[in-house]
Design a protein around this motif. Structure first.
Motif, PDB file in Angstrom:
ATOM      1  N   UNK A   1      67.992  12.644  -5.729  1.00 17.83           N
ATOM      2  CA  UNK A   1      66.614  12.787  -5.245  1.00 17.83           C
ATOM      3  C   UNK A   1      65.734  11.696  -5.853  1.00 17.83           C
ATOM      4  N   UNK A   2      65.899  11.424  -7.131  1.00 20.07           N
ATOM      5  CA  UNK A   2      65.138  10.353  -7.785  1.00 20.07           C
ATOM      6  C   UNK A   2      65.425   9.020  -7.092  1.00 20.07           C
ATOM      7  N   UNK A   3      66.690   8.756  -6.790  1.00 18.40           N
ATOM      8  CA  UNK A   3      67.050   7.525  -6.095  1.00 18.40           C
ATOM      9  C   UNK A   3      66.391   7.430  -4.731  1.00 18.40           C
ATOM     10  N   UNK A   4      66.361   8.525  -3.997  1.00 19.65           N
ATOM     11  CA  UNK A   4      65.724   8.535  -2.678  1.00 19.65           C
ATOM     12  C   UNK A   4      64.234   8.227  -2.796  1.00 19.65           C
ATOM     13  N   UNK A   5      63.580   8.799  -3.783  1.00 13.68           N
ATOM     14  CA  UNK A   5      62.151   8.536  -3.999  1.00 13.68           C
ATOM     15  C   UNK A   5      61.937   7.064  -4.342  1.00 13.68           C
ATOM     16  N   UNK A   6      62.796   6.500  -5.176  1.00 12.64           N
ATOM     17  CA  UNK A   6      62.672   5.085  -5.540  1.00 12.64           C
ATOM     18  C   UNK A   6      62.834   4.191  -4.307  1.00 12.64           C
ATOM     19  N   UNK A   7      63.774   4.538  -3.431  1.00 12.72           N
ATOM     20  CA  UNK A   7      63.969   3.761  -2.203  1.00 12.72           C
ATOM     21  C   UNK A   7      62.693   3.776  -1.359  1.00 12.72           C
ATOM     22  N   UNK A   8      62.118   4.941  -1.168  1.00 12.90           N
ATOM     23  CA  UNK A   8      60.900   5.053  -0.362  1.00 12.90           C
ATOM     24  C   UNK A   8      59.760   4.274  -1.006  1.00 12.90           C
ATOM     25  N   UNK A   9      59.611   4.385  -2.319  1.00 17.63           N
ATOM     26  CA  UNK A   9      58.556   3.637  -3.010  1.00 17.63           C
ATOM     27  C   UNK A   9      58.766   2.132  -2.854  1.00 17.63           C
ATOM     28  N   UNK A  10      59.996   1.691  -2.914  1.00 17.89           N
ATOM     29  CA  UNK A  10      60.295   0.274  -2.727  1.00 17.89           C
ATOM     30  C   UNK A  10      59.891  -0.221  -1.359  1.00 17.89           C
ATOM     31  N   UNK A  11      60.133   0.570  -0.344  1.00 14.21           N
ATOM     32  CA  UNK A  11      59.747   0.188   1.018  1.00 14.21           C
ATOM     33  C   UNK A  11      58.228   0.122   1.146  1.00 14.21           C
ATOM     34  N   UNK A  12      57.539   1.082   0.549  1.00 15.59           N
ATOM     35  CA  UNK A  12      56.076   1.070   0.595  1.00 15.59           C
ATOM     36  C   UNK A  12      55.540  -0.186  -0.077  1.00 15.59           C
ATOM     37  N   UNK A  13      56.057  -0.518  -1.252  1.00 12.01           N
ATOM     38  CA  UNK A  13      55.603  -1.714  -1.969  1.00 12.01           C
ATOM     39  C   UNK A  13      55.910  -2.954  -1.149  1.00 12.01           C
ATOM     40  N   UNK A  14      57.089  -3.032  -0.580  1.00 17.18           N
ATOM     41  CA  UNK A  14      57.475  -4.190   0.224  1.00 17.18           C
ATOM     42  C   UNK A  14      56.570  -4.347   1.441  1.00 17.18           C
ATOM     43  N   UNK A  15      56.231  -3.252   2.075  1.00 16.66           N
ATOM     44  CA  UNK A  15      55.375  -3.298   3.264  1.00 16.66           C
ATOM     45  C   UNK A  15      53.963  -3.786   2.910  1.00 16.66           C
ATOM     46  N   UNK A  16      53.450  -3.353   1.766  1.00 12.75           N
ATOM     47  CA  UNK A  16      52.135  -3.830   1.345  1.00 12.75           C
ATOM     48  C   UNK A  16      52.175  -5.313   0.992  1.00 12.75           C
ATOM     49  N   UNK A  17      53.281  -5.744   0.419  1.00  8.48           N
ATOM     50  CA  UNK A  17      53.383  -7.122  -0.014  1.00  8.48           C
ATOM     51  C   UNK A  17      53.566  -8.124   1.100  1.00  8.48           C
ATOM     52  N   UNK A  18      54.301  -7.750   2.157  1.00  6.35           N
ATOM     53  CA  UNK A  18      54.619  -8.734   3.179  1.00  6.35           C
ATOM     54  C   UNK A  18      54.063  -8.436   4.546  1.00  6.35           C
ATOM     55  N   UNK A  19      53.490  -7.296   4.719  1.00  6.33           N
ATOM     56  CA  UNK A  19      53.020  -6.936   6.049  1.00  6.33           C
ATOM     57  C   UNK A  19      54.187  -6.614   6.967  1.00  6.33           C
ATOM     58  N   UNK A  20      53.897  -5.970   8.055  1.00  3.15           N
ATOM     59  CA  UNK A  20      54.947  -5.564   8.984  1.00  3.15           C
ATOM     60  C   UNK A  20      54.840  -6.346  10.285  1.00  3.15           C
ATOM     61  N   UNK A  21      53.622  -6.590  10.765  1.00  3.41           N
ATOM     62  CA  UNK A  21      53.448  -7.240  12.061  1.00  3.41           C
ATOM     63  C   UNK A  21      53.502  -8.755  11.936  1.00  3.41           C
TER      64      UNK A  21
END
Length: 109
Positions: free
Chosen positions: A87-107
């Motif tokens: 469960x901790x690993x799953x949360x870390x994965x989701x947090x990583x995606x959120x950080x990545x999306x803020x950093x690089x944008x999606x569109x």
């Protein structure tokens, strides 16, 4: 619309992954066929989404939500154990995606 396509890509990828588990090492034809068709459809939807979204964040979202979907599906369909560290690993994965999306944008611009 690209996010709908991405959502469909994720849904087909998770379905294909769970069917791979059900295929018993590709010895059961029905689930094995679902694996092949599911991944093919998933890649087509993701390719369509990538015509207007950036590849890095899209792939991160696709793989992260696919991982979470496979994790939850394994628990619900195959009675796999839920361990706290998983469960901790799953949360870390989701947090990583959120950080990545803020950093690089999606569109794409």
């Amino acid at each position: 619309m690209p996010f709908v396509l991405l959502g469909l890509a994720i849904a087909f990828e998770v379905t294909a992954t769970l069917a791979m588990r059900a295929s018993d090492g590709f010895t059961k034809a029905g689930p094995a066929a679902i694996v092949v068709v599911g991944y093919l459809i998933s890649f087509v939807f993701m390719a369509k989404a990538l015509t207007s979204l950036n590849v890095g964040p899209v792939y991160a979202i696709w793989s992260a939500l696919g991982t979470i979907g496979a994790f939850v599906g394994g628990v619900l369909l195959f009675d796999e154990q839920v361990r706290p560290l998983g469960v901790v690993g799953a949360v870390i994965i989701v947090l990583g995606v959120v950080v990545m999306s803020f950093g690089g944008g999606v569109s794409q611009h």
